[in-house]
Design an enzyme around this catalytic site. Structure first.
Site, PDB file in Angstrom:
ATOM      1  CD  GLU A 121      -2.740   0.958   2.619  1.00  0.00           C
ATOM      2  OE1 GLU A 121      -3.716   1.708   2.732  1.00  0.00           O
ATOM      3  OE2 GLU A 121      -2.453   0.089   3.475  1.00  0.00           O
ATOM      4  CE  LYS A 171      -7.541   1.585   3.244  1.00  0.00           C
ATOM      5  NZ  LYS A 171      -6.313   1.767   4.084  1.00  0.00           N
ATOM      6  CB  CYS A 195      -5.022  -1.791   3.763  1.00  0.00           C
ATOM      7  SG  CYS A 195      -4.298  -2.122   5.394  1.00  0.00           S
TER       8      CYS A 195
END
Length: 283
Positions: free
Chosen positions: A43, A111, A148
């Site tokens: 990430e 994200k 994540c």
């Protein structure tokens, strides 16, 4: 049999974006030499997931940093999934961009489940889950992405499955312990999708390696009991780990097994769309 080889680049980052760029490009060349079809970074690789996340650290999706990986993908004839803190107008986003072996953009995903309880509260969440066509030469892979914290919500993987994803990549930056690993195993199992997660090694603060790949194949006709879908689990050290997904078998399994979208009862799921939050979940 078609296979899809994904290089998990479990690398330690520097504070300097230029160092990360050079180290990352070197890793991509090594991944190609190992036989990878796609190389995936942890990430926010370009700054090493270092807070605070500010505009002066962010880059555009067409920046020189990203462009260097686009050129590398074309040069190496290998897919590359590069991660970065993106500046999009006045907004900051946590983004992964996937280039194919021709240097074309397959998808740019930001994200959705940003960690609003911590440093990521300054980031703008992405607007949806994307699936793209990744040409790897002998076949085209339906590729999706989570980042994540996204993996902690079953809706993320479910939407990617509904979008046609066969393999989902998960750039990550946190300790991968038994419960988080169990989440990934469950997401692969219940949606019949392969999942490749790339974390930072233990030498990076608040990370511990354990990048993983799950192939989703829980049952085989010639085996009397269910099998562990884990293809690969890295240790804590820095390294490049190659996960080989048996695409032909995964596709056949998806066409025959009962999970995924075969027997869903959508008429009973209306509350999933309600934005209302009830106790004890007030924050």
């Amino acid at each position: 049999m078609n296979h899809f080889s994904v290089a998990l680049l479990q690398l330690a980052s520097a504070e300097n974006a230029e160092e990360n760029q050079n180290k990352g490009l070197t890793a991509c060349r090594k991944a190609k030499a190992m036989g990878a079809d796609l190389a995936v970074f942890p990430e926010m690789w370009h700054i090493g997931y270092r807070a605070p996340f500010t505009a002066n650290k962010a880059i555009a999706a067409d920046s020189a940093f990203c462009e260097s990986y686009r050129r590398a993908a074309k040069e190496l004839q290998m897919g590359i999934a590069i991660t970065f803190l993106e500046k999009r107008g006045a907004e900051l986003l946590n983004t992964v961009r996937v280039f194919d072996r021709f240097g074309q953009t397959v998808l740019t995903y930001s994200k959705v489940h940003t960690c609003a309880f911590g440093d990521e509260r300054v980031l703008t969440p992405g607007s949806g889950f994307l699936v793209g066509d990744l040409d790897i030469g002998h076949t085209v892979v339906k590729l999706g992405a989570m980042i994540c914290f996204d993996r902690e919500f079953p809706e993320s993987a479910r939407l990617l499955m509904l979008g046609g994803a066969e393999i989902v990549i998960v750039p990550n930056a946190c300790p991968m312990e038994i419960n988080r690993l169990s989440q990934l195993r469950a997401r692969a199992y219940e949606n019949m999708i392969g999942i490749a997660t790339v974390n930072y090694p233990k030498s990076v603060p608040d990370c511990n390696g354990h990048s993983t790949a799950f192939d989703c194949i829980a049952y085989r006709a010639d085996e009397p009991v269910s099998r562990d879908t884990l293809l690969l689990e890295a240790g804590e050290r820095e390294g490049i780990y190659l996960a080989d997904f048996p695409l032909t078998e995964i596709r056949q399994y998806r066409a025959e097994e009962v999970h995924g979208n075969a027997y869903r009862r959508t008429e009973a799921y209306d509350k999933l769309l309600s934005p209302k939050v009830r106790p004890p979940f007030f924050r």
